[in-house]
Design an enzyme around this catalytic site. Structure first.
Site, mmCIF file in Angstrom:
data_model
loop_
_atom_site.group_PDB
_atom_site.id
_atom_site.type_symbol
_atom_site.label_atom_id
_atom_site.label_comp_id
_atom_site.label_asym_id
_atom_site.label_seq_id
_atom_site.Cartn_x
_atom_site.Cartn_y
_atom_site.Cartn_z
ATOM 1 N N GLU A 262 -10.223 -1.252 11.208
ATOM 2 C CA GLU A 262 -10.870 -2.197 10.266
ATOM 3 C C GLU A 262 -10.583 -3.660 10.597
ATOM 4 O O GLU A 262 -11.368 -4.539 10.277
ATOM 5 C CB GLU A 262 -10.402 -1.905 8.837
ATOM 6 N N GLY B 216 -6.013 -0.237 9.460
ATOM 7 C CA GLY B 216 -5.169 -0.928 10.444
ATOM 8 C C GLY B 216 -5.579 -2.383 10.465
ATOM 9 O O GLY B 216 -6.595 -2.726 11.045
ATOM 10 N N ARG B 217 -4.796 -3.170 9.747
ATOM 11 C CA ARG B 217 -5.153 -4.577 9.563
ATOM 12 C C ARG B 217 -4.947 -5.389 10.846
ATOM 13 O O ARG B 217 -5.852 -6.038 11.343
ATOM 14 C CB ARG B 217 -4.244 -5.127 8.467
ATOM 15 N N ARG C 53 -24.794 5.738 12.591
ATOM 16 C CA ARG C 53 -24.292 5.862 11.217
ATOM 17 C C ARG C 53 -22.847 5.393 11.222
ATOM 18 O O ARG C 53 -22.117 5.631 12.192
ATOM 19 C CB ARG C 53 -24.318 7.316 10.739
ATOM 20 N N ASP D 74 0.340 1.881 8.718
ATOM 21 C CA ASP D 74 -0.123 1.150 9.908
ATOM 22 C C ASP D 74 0.851 1.236 11.087
ATOM 23 O O ASP D 74 0.473 0.916 12.216
ATOM 24 C CB ASP D 74 -0.341 -0.336 9.573
ATOM 25 N N GLY E 5 0.842 -1.206 0.000
ATOM 26 C CA GLY E 5 0.000 0.000 0.000
ATOM 27 C C GLY E 5 0.873 1.250 0.000
ATOM 28 O O GLY E 5 1.879 1.303 0.696
HETATM 29 O O1 F6P Z 1 -0.843 -0.507 3.666
HETATM 30 C C1 F6P Z 1 -1.576 -0.776 4.772
HETATM 31 C C2 F6P Z 1 -3.045 -0.689 4.465
HETATM 32 O O2 F6P Z 1 -3.426 0.634 4.212
HETATM 33 C C3 F6P Z 1 -3.871 -1.287 5.585
HETATM 34 O O3 F6P Z 1 -4.130 -0.371 6.607
HETATM 35 C C4 F6P Z 1 -5.097 -1.719 4.851
HETATM 36 O O4 F6P Z 1 -5.703 -2.806 5.488
HETATM 37 C C5 F6P Z 1 -4.576 -2.131 3.519
HETATM 38 O O5 F6P Z 1 -3.373 -1.450 3.326
HETATM 39 C C6 F6P Z 1 -5.513 -1.857 2.374
HETATM 40 O O6 F6P Z 1 -4.974 -2.376 1.227
HETATM 41 P P1 F6P Z 1 -5.472 -2.067 -0.242
HETATM 42 O O7 F6P Z 1 -4.943 -0.724 -0.618
HETATM 43 O O8 F6P Z 1 -4.860 -3.165 -1.048
HETATM 44 O O9 F6P Z 1 -6.955 -2.073 -0.224
#
Ligand code: F6P
Length: 361
Positions: A231, A179-180, A283, A136, A12
């Site tokens: 997330e 934030g995975r 919401r 992240d 990302g």
């Molecule tokens: O690079 C980290 C991140 O932004 C995470 O926070 C997120 O879960 C993921 O990348 C989203 O990835 P993509 O851009 O492939 O949807």
């Protein structure tokens, strides 16, 4: 003849990437190297897709988000069933292009591939250096990664803005933040932006606890609640993930929306209305890729610039198998091995600090 250095940005994008690229190019050319950018991360390596980077190419780019050489999530070692080991292809391409060294700029995945190529590549292409990147902030071996500060500020501003509208409607607003596996952005943006509930992936949440907090807020006259949720948050009794990306990571999104529906129903069924026409409403919104877009903060521009400048210095000093890292206010070298393998998640004490401010501890 000048030695050729290849650089790639993978995973990302993160605000500050262009500052890193500029730092590498300016200092690299100063030290007598030719710098070439692979297009779209490891995909560029596999396809020998590369372009020279000149001083003119990088003029002023530290002020821009994204990456001028593109990025992708392309593994070279197999990560899930059906994927081929393409590391030999990558090495062949690096050699064919006559590169002296490779600088990989990325997070856990991209640097993981770089580290594995360095260690398992049987000395085929050992001149590899890394630069840590991820919004992240979950990479080990460095205090902070660039991109994080910008994302926190974007999420904080969103939360700031949501206060007035949420309060006016006496609603619950659930804001899903990136934030995975780590809740750093949610924790810091939540604290700075005054969220009333902060949910991070490190601590599984209990839906009943959320209902209780929101109810108590309404009953004590605080007629609105803002929930910051990462997330990657999971409920105590969560079901299994379905879709995954090329690195085998679960595709995220939707935790905020799922809380919204259930919470609105719960409030309607369990709370007394202040007047007959009143409706309990929740919401949700996902900030999504807004958090990665646009100009980097000053902090990320400077951190990126310093990391870039020092990455080429590592190449110059022959410190391969290392990455540049921020320790306090210094840029130092740590092994790539130190950065990959495990993630830097939010320690319990840090989360508990936030809970004190939320009145939940
Ligand atoms: O690079 C980290 C991140 O932004 C995470 O926070 C997120 O879960 C993921 O990348 C989203 O990835 P993509 O851009 O492939 O949807």
């Amino acid at each position: 003849m000048a030695k050729k250095i290849g650089i790639l940005t993978g995973g990302g994008d993160a605000p500050g990437l262009n500052a890193v690229i500029r730092g590498i190019v300016i200092n690299g050319i100063r030290l007598g190297y030719e710098i070439h950018g692979f297009i779209d991360g490891w995909a560029g390596v596999l396809n020998s897709n590369i372009k020279p980077l000149t001083l003119a190419d990088v003029e002023d780019i530290h002020r821009e988000g994204g990456t001028i050489i593109g990025t992708s999530r392309t593994p070279i070692f197999p990560k899930k069933e059906g994927q081929k080991d393409r590391s030999a292809e990558a090495v062949a391409s690096l050699k064919k292009l006559g590169l002296y060294a490779l600088i990989a700029i990325g997070g856990e995945d991209t640097l993981g591939e770089a580290n594995r190529l360095y260690n398992d590549g049987k000395g085929e292409f050992p001149n590899i250096v890394g630069v840590p990147k991820t919004i992240d902030n979950d990479l080990n071996g460095t205090d902070y990664t660039f991109g994080f500060n910008t994302s926190v500020n974007i999420a904080m501003e969103a939360l700031d803005r949501l206060h007035t509208t949420t309060k006016s409607h006496h609603r619950v607003m659930i804001v899903e933040i990136m934030g995975r596996n780590a809740g750093w952005i949610t924790l810091e943006a939540g604290m700075a932006g005054g969220a009333h509930i902060i949910l991070i992936p490190e601590v599984k949440f209990n839906f009943d606890d959320i209902c209780k907090i929101v109810k108590e807020r309404y009953e004590s006259g605080k007629s609105y609640t803002i929930i910051a949720v990462a997330e990657g948050c999971k409920e105590v009794d969560a079901t299994k993930p379905s879709e995954t990306d090329p690195f085998g990571h679960e595709k995220l999104g939707g935790v905020g929306a799922s809380i919204e529906k259930r919470l609105e129903k719960w409030l309607t069924e369990n709370m007394k209305k202040p007047y007959p026409e009143f409706k309990f409403e929740a919401r949700s919104m996902a900030l999504g890729h807004l958090q990665r877009g646009g100009a980097p903060t000053a902090y990320d521009r400077i951190l990126g610039a310093r990391l870039g400048l020092n990455a080429i210095k590592l190449v110059h000093e022959g410190k391969f198998g290392h990455m540049v890292s921020l320790r306090g206010t210094d840029i130092v070298a740590v092994t790539l091995q130190e950065a990959v393998g495990t993630l830097k998640t939010v320690p319990t004490e840090r989360y508990e600090e936030a809970l004190v401010f939320l009145g939940l501890k």
